[in-house]
Design a protein around this motif. Structure first.
Motif, PDB file in Angstrom:
ATOM      1  N   LEU A 176       0.819  -1.219   0.000  1.00 27.22           N
ATOM      2  CA  LEU A 176       0.000   0.000   0.000  1.00 27.22           C
ATOM      3  C   LEU A 176       0.849   1.265   0.000  1.00 27.22           C
ATOM      4  O   LEU A 176       0.438   2.301  -0.527  1.00 27.22           O
ATOM      5  CB  LEU A 176      -0.929   0.003   1.220  1.00 27.22           C
ATOM      6  N   MET A 177       2.050   1.212   0.590  1.00 27.89           N
ATOM      7  CA  MET A 177       2.910   2.389   0.605  1.00 27.89           C
ATOM      8  C   MET A 177       3.275   2.781  -0.833  1.00 27.89           C
ATOM      9  O   MET A 177       3.225   3.960  -1.195  1.00 27.89           O
ATOM     10  CB  MET A 177       4.172   2.128   1.429  1.00 27.89           C
ATOM     11  N   ASN A 178       3.613   1.796  -1.647  1.00 25.78           N
ATOM     12  CA  ASN A 178       3.920   2.083  -3.050  1.00 25.78           C
ATOM     13  C   ASN A 178       2.697   2.636  -3.786  1.00 25.78           C
ATOM     14  O   ASN A 178       2.816   3.541  -4.625  1.00 25.78           O
ATOM     15  CB  ASN A 178       4.413   0.822  -3.757  1.00 25.78           C
ATOM     16  N   TRP A 179       1.538   2.089  -3.475  1.00 27.99           N
ATOM     17  CA  TRP A 179       0.321   2.568  -4.122  1.00 27.99           C
ATOM     18  C   TRP A 179       0.018   4.010  -3.733  1.00 27.99           C
ATOM     19  O   TRP A 179      -0.450   4.805  -4.557  1.00 27.99           O
ATOM     20  CB  TRP A 179      -0.862   1.665  -3.774  1.00 27.99           C
ATOM     21  N   GLN A 180       0.273   4.355  -2.474  1.00 30.62           N
ATOM     22  CA  GLN A 180       0.059   5.745  -2.052  1.00 30.62           C
ATOM     23  C   GLN A 180       0.995   6.688  -2.790  1.00 30.62           C
ATOM     24  O   GLN A 180       0.586   7.769  -3.244  1.00 30.62           O
ATOM     25  CB  GLN A 180       0.261   5.874  -0.539  1.00 30.62           C
ATOM     26  N   HIS A 181       2.259   6.297  -2.916  1.00 27.22           N
ATOM     27  CA  HIS A 181       3.212   7.154  -3.620  1.00 27.22           C
ATOM     28  C   HIS A 181       2.846   7.269  -5.099  1.00 27.22           C
ATOM     29  O   HIS A 181       2.967   8.351  -5.690  1.00 27.22           O
ATOM     30  CB  HIS A 181       4.621   6.583  -3.478  1.00 27.22           C
ATOM     31  N   ALA A 182       2.402   6.185  -5.703  1.00 27.28           N
ATOM     32  CA  ALA A 182       1.979   6.231  -7.101  1.00 27.28           C
ATOM     33  C   ALA A 182       0.762   7.142  -7.266  1.00 27.28           C
ATOM     34  O   ALA A 182       0.633   7.844  -8.279  1.00 27.28           O
ATOM     35  CB  ALA A 182       1.659   4.821  -7.593  1.00 27.28           C
ATOM     36  N   THR A 183      -0.121   7.144  -6.263  1.00 27.28           N
ATOM     37  CA  THR A 183      -1.288   8.038  -6.312  1.00 27.28           C
ATOM     38  C   THR A 183      -0.860   9.498  -6.259  1.00 27.28           C
ATOM     39  O   THR A 183      -1.429  10.351  -6.941  1.00 27.28           O
ATOM     40  CB  THR A 183      -2.243   7.719  -5.144  1.00 27.28           C
ATOM     41  N   MET A 184       0.162   9.776  -5.445  1.00 30.04           N
ATOM     42  CA  MET A 184       0.705  11.140  -5.394  1.00 30.04           C
ATOM     43  C   MET A 184       1.195  11.561  -6.777  1.00 30.04           C
ATOM     44  O   MET A 184       0.872  12.655  -7.265  1.00 30.04           O
ATOM     45  CB  MET A 184       1.852  11.202  -4.393  1.00 30.04           C
TER      46      MET A 184
ATOM     47  N   PHE B 286      -2.299  15.147   1.949  1.00 34.61           N
ATOM     48  CA  PHE B 286      -3.379  14.330   2.513  1.00 34.61           C
ATOM     49  C   PHE B 286      -2.935  12.877   2.646  1.00 34.61           C
ATOM     50  O   PHE B 286      -3.197  12.224   3.656  1.00 34.61           O
ATOM     51  CB  PHE B 286      -4.607  14.437   1.609  1.00 34.61           C
ATOM     52  N   LEU B 287      -2.233  12.372   1.627  1.00 36.56           N
ATOM     53  CA  LEU B 287      -1.748  10.998   1.673  1.00 36.56           C
ATOM     54  C   LEU B 287      -0.679  10.818   2.751  1.00 36.56           C
ATOM     55  O   LEU B 287      -0.698   9.839   3.512  1.00 36.56           O
ATOM     56  CB  LEU B 287      -1.182  10.588   0.307  1.00 36.56           C
ATOM     57  N   PHE B 288       0.263  11.764   2.835  1.00 33.55           N
ATOM     58  CA  PHE B 288       1.321  11.651   3.839  1.00 33.55           C
ATOM     59  C   PHE B 288       0.783  11.831   5.257  1.00 33.55           C
ATOM     60  O   PHE B 288       1.339  11.281   6.212  1.00 33.55           O
ATOM     61  CB  PHE B 288       2.423  12.678   3.573  1.00 33.55           C
ATOM     62  N   LEU B 289      -0.299  12.569   5.414  1.00 36.55           N
ATOM     63  CA  LEU B 289      -0.880  12.793   6.734  1.00 36.55           C
ATOM     64  C   LEU B 289      -1.343  11.484   7.359  1.00 36.55           C
ATOM     65  O   LEU B 289      -1.255  11.291   8.576  1.00 36.55           O
ATOM     66  CB  LEU B 289      -2.048  13.782   6.614  1.00 36.55           C
ATOM     67  N   TYR B 290      -1.847  10.564   6.532  1.00 37.03           N
ATOM     68  CA  TYR B 290      -2.323   9.270   7.019  1.00 37.03           C
ATOM     69  C   TYR B 290      -1.364   8.147   6.607  1.00 37.03           C
ATOM     70  O   TYR B 290      -1.775   7.034   6.302  1.00 37.03           O
ATOM     71  CB  TYR B 290      -3.727   9.004   6.473  1.00 37.03           C
ATOM     72  N   HIS B 291      -0.093   8.474   6.630  1.00 35.98           N
ATOM     73  CA  HIS B 291       0.949   7.588   6.133  1.00 35.98           C
ATOM     74  C   HIS B 291       1.910   7.176   7.253  1.00 35.98           C
ATOM     75  O   HIS B 291       2.887   6.496   6.996  1.00 35.98           O
ATOM     76  CB  HIS B 291       1.716   8.371   5.039  1.00 35.98           C
TER      77      HIS B 291
ATOM     78  N   HIS C 241       8.428  13.367   8.695  1.00 38.07           N
ATOM     79  CA  HIS C 241       7.353  13.429   7.708  1.00 38.07           C
ATOM     80  C   HIS C 241       6.348  14.534   8.047  1.00 38.07           C
ATOM     81  O   HIS C 241       5.782  15.156   7.146  1.00 38.07           O
ATOM     82  CB  HIS C 241       6.632  12.085   7.615  1.00 38.07           C
ATOM     83  N   GLN C 242       6.144  14.774   9.339  1.00 35.13           N
ATOM     84  CA  GLN C 242       5.265  15.886   9.721  1.00 35.13           C
ATOM     85  C   GLN C 242       5.852  17.225   9.289  1.00 35.13           C
ATOM     86  O   GLN C 242       5.125  18.122   8.854  1.00 35.13           O
ATOM     87  CB  GLN C 242       5.020  15.861  11.231  1.00 35.13           C
ATOM     88  N   LEU C 243       7.157  17.370   9.420  1.00 33.93           N
ATOM     89  CA  LEU C 243       7.804  18.601   8.963  1.00 33.93           C
ATOM     90  C   LEU C 243       7.637  18.770   7.459  1.00 33.93           C
ATOM     91  O   LEU C 243       7.456  19.895   6.961  1.00 33.93           O
ATOM     92  CB  LEU C 243       9.290  18.580   9.335  1.00 33.93           C
ATOM     93  N   LEU C 244       7.683  17.670   6.725  1.00 30.83           N
ATOM     94  CA  LEU C 244       7.490  17.731   5.279  1.00 30.83           C
ATOM     95  C   LEU C 244       6.112  18.279   4.924  1.00 30.83           C
ATOM     96  O   LEU C 244       5.948  18.976   3.918  1.00 30.83           O
ATOM     97  CB  LEU C 244       7.670  16.332   4.674  1.00 30.83           C
ATOM     98  N   LEU C 245       5.120  17.997   5.778  1.00 24.00           N
ATOM     99  CA  LEU C 245       3.746  18.437   5.504  1.00 24.00           C
ATOM    100  C   LEU C 245       3.631  19.960   5.443  1.00 24.00           C
ATOM    101  O   LEU C 245       2.802  20.487   4.702  1.00 24.00           O
ATOM    102  CB  LEU C 245       2.787  17.889   6.566  1.00 24.00           C
ATOM    103  N   TYR C 246       4.447  20.675   6.222  1.00 23.81           N
ATOM    104  CA  TYR C 246       4.382  22.136   6.190  1.00 23.81           C
ATOM    105  C   TYR C 246       4.722  22.662   4.793  1.00 23.81           C
ATOM    106  O   TYR C 246       4.069  23.574   4.283  1.00 23.81           O
ATOM    107  CB  TYR C 246       5.340  22.732   7.220  1.00 23.81           C
ATOM    108  N   ALA C 247       5.760  22.090   4.189  1.00 25.23           N
ATOM    109  CA  ALA C 247       6.132  22.519   2.838  1.00 25.23           C
ATOM    110  C   ALA C 247       5.075  22.113   1.822  1.00 25.23           C
ATOM    111  O   ALA C 247       4.760  22.863   0.893  1.00 25.23           O
ATOM    112  CB  ALA C 247       7.491  21.915   2.457  1.00 25.23           C
ATOM    113  N   ILE C 248       4.497  20.917   2.003  1.00 25.24           N
ATOM    114  CA  ILE C 248       3.510  20.427   1.033  1.00 25.24           C
ATOM    115  C   ILE C 248       2.247  21.275   1.064  1.00 25.24           C
ATOM    116  O   ILE C 248       1.774  21.758   0.026  1.00 25.24           O
ATOM    117  CB  ILE C 248       3.177  18.952   1.319  1.00 25.24           C
TER     118      ILE C 248
END
Length: 275
Positions: free
Chosen positions: A90-98, A136-141, A153-160
């Protein structure tokens, strides 16, 4: 993305994209301020830049989707393992969705600038949606991960989400160079931070591993994130200054007679646009 290369790939994409945006918007702003460079500031040139950008964004996104699906340990387009009765990679599928949403943004940009059917602001709307979907995907990742893993990863969300907000603002304030350059800086920040995440979670051979439960490491990466942001702002400022210097240099080298002809041509073009 469950390895160093998986973080370096999107990091490189976002870093290139951020620097490209910094150069493109600096060029557009510089030529708008120096109206004598009519041919350089023409709408046709800016349209070609948008077409190149959309093509590259679409290409990068397709490469990312294929990489997530067809790496040796990837899902190979299989979403559910019926033999083991569980979801597959599922992790790969989430990244592919991004990547999918960024490919939609690239395709929309091509449709906007190659045809007269789609409204101009549609490209910025889809870009904002792509950034928002990424966040949104990384928030529930992050469920069940170690403290430092969650924090980087939370820090990454600020930039996203910052990138999503600036893209949405451009729907209503297109051409605002401050908003455009801020989005460029946030994209550069995303790119460098993806690389940093790779070094923290999957250090290359020979490098010391991080203690993912050490609070001091958490404090350090927070400070390091601020350094990355300062680097992103500095990089965008350097690109802006370089492009502006090039535009000014060209303006000084343009003969007076040629400048007059360019102004006349530009006024005629503006009159035709008004009609």
């Amino acid at each position: 993305m469950g390895n160093f290369k998986g973080h370096a790939l999107p990091g490189t994409f976002f870093l290139i994209g951020g620097l490209w945006w910094a150069g493109k918007y600096s060029l557009c702003y510089g030529t708008r301020r120096n109206r004598s460079l009519g041919r350089l500031a023409g709408k046709a040139v800016q349209r070609r830049l948008e077409i190149v950008e959309g093509s590259v964004m679409l290409s990068f996104s397709v490469i990312g989707m294929l990489a997530e699906q067809f790496v040796p340990d990837g899902p190979q387009l299989r979403l559910y393992d019926y033999g083991e009765h569980h979801w597959d990679h599922l992790m790969n599928w989430q990244h592919a969705t991004m990547y999918l949403f960024f490919s939609l943004a690239g395709a929309t940009s091509l449709a906007v600038h190659l045809t007269d059917v789609a409204p101009l602001a549609l490209d910025r709307m889809l870009l904002g949606i792509a950034f928002f979907t990424e966040g949104f995907l990384f928030l529930y990742h992050l469920h069940g991960r170690d403290m430092l893993d969650v924090h980087v990863h939370q820090l990454l969300l600020y930039a996203i989400f910052g990138g999503a907000l600036t893209a949405f603002l451009e729907i209503f304030h297109r051409g605002n160079v401050l908003v455009e350059l801020l989005r460029a800086a946030l994209s550069v920040l995303q790119g460098t931070w993806f690389w940093q995440i790779g070094f923290v979670l999957y250090p290359p051979a020979g490098m010391a591993e991080w203690d993912l439960k050490d609070h001091n490491n958490m404090m350090f990466v927070t400070m390091c994130y601020c350094w990355h942001f300062s680097f992103a702002l500095f990089a965008v400022a350097m690109v802006y200054g370089t492009v502006f210097w090039v535009v000014r240099s060209r303006l000084k080298k343009t003969p007076t007679m040629e400048m007059g002809l360019l102004k006349t041509t530009e006024r005629e073009q503006e009159s035709e646009d008004e009609l």
